[in-house]
Design an enzyme around this catalytic site. Sequence first.
Site, PDB file in Angstrom:
ATOM      1  CG  HIS A 121      38.666  47.527  40.019  1.00  0.00           C
ATOM      2  ND1 HIS A 121      39.225  48.264  41.041  1.00  0.00           N
ATOM      3  CD2 HIS A 121      37.482  47.076  40.486  1.00  0.00           C
ATOM      4  CE1 HIS A 121      38.401  48.272  42.077  1.00  0.00           C
ATOM      5  NE2 HIS A 121      37.343  47.549  41.778  1.00  0.00           N
ATOM      6  CG  ASP A 122      42.541  49.747  40.026  1.00  0.00           C
ATOM      7  OD1 ASP A 122      43.142  50.477  39.215  1.00  0.00           O
ATOM      8  OD2 ASP A 122      41.326  49.888  40.297  1.00  0.00           O
ATOM      9  N   GLY A 139      39.420  43.892  43.961  1.00  0.00           N
ATOM     10  CA  GLY A 139      40.164  45.024  43.443  1.00  0.00           C
ATOM     11  C   GLY A 139      41.340  45.447  44.302  1.00  0.00           C
TER      12      GLY A 139
END
Length: 263
Positions: A121-122, A139
């Site tokens: 994520h991200d 992440g």
Amino acid sequence: MTNIHPTAIVDPKAQLDSSVTVGPYTIIGPNVSIGAGTKVGPHVVIDGYTTIGRDNELFQFSSIGAQPQDKKWKGEPTRLEIGDRNTIREFCTFNTGTAQDKGVTKLGNDNWISAYVHLAHDCVVGNNTIFSNNAQIAGHVEIGDYVIMSGFANVHQFCKIGAHAFVGMSTSLTQDVPPFVLLNGNPAAAHGVNIEGLKRRGFTREQINAIRAAYKTLYRSGLTLEEAKAAMLAQEQALPDDVAVHARAMREFLDTSTRGIVR
């Protein structure tokens, strides 16, 4: 759409260009958008708020756009954005972003992503990168253009890797990597400049020499980080701008580092 295999399940709300090809047993969710010329192989799951650009190729058994592996995620409509002309091989897992960051995971253009790569994520990945098998990206990681991640390389969350860096096989990264640096090991250690990669990309001899001089100042001079930055600036000021520009990118990267650099 005659390019969709009859065993594939494509939600009626998904937006697929008429030229998109979808293989057998693939599942595509309602909030997915896929651009012209993209090929999705068999047994792929594409879910979440996911946008995929033109002329990509996704091989079998990948999970694209699933919810982030983050306990803080509470169902927010975060996104995954994939650009154009990427190759995504087997068993890759790309997650959407989280509300605690920008809410989006991004993969740019013309990237070659080998099997079993995890993009958490991200993360933000630039253009023209190469990720070898089993590269694992935690992440909030930022990876610049033309970076090469060798097999089984691992990157700690919130790390940054500058453009044209080369990360060796089974390297474990817990700090940032300036542009152009070649490193390897666990823990990671710098081993020079990615000279072969720079030659292949058309860097001139003068530009490479300027980058090597900046590297030596940063890693081999015995100076503190602040002293090295000042010395690098002085070196740049003595060079034509078209030569100094890349060494300047290495120095300016140091000011963006929040985890400290591998040194």
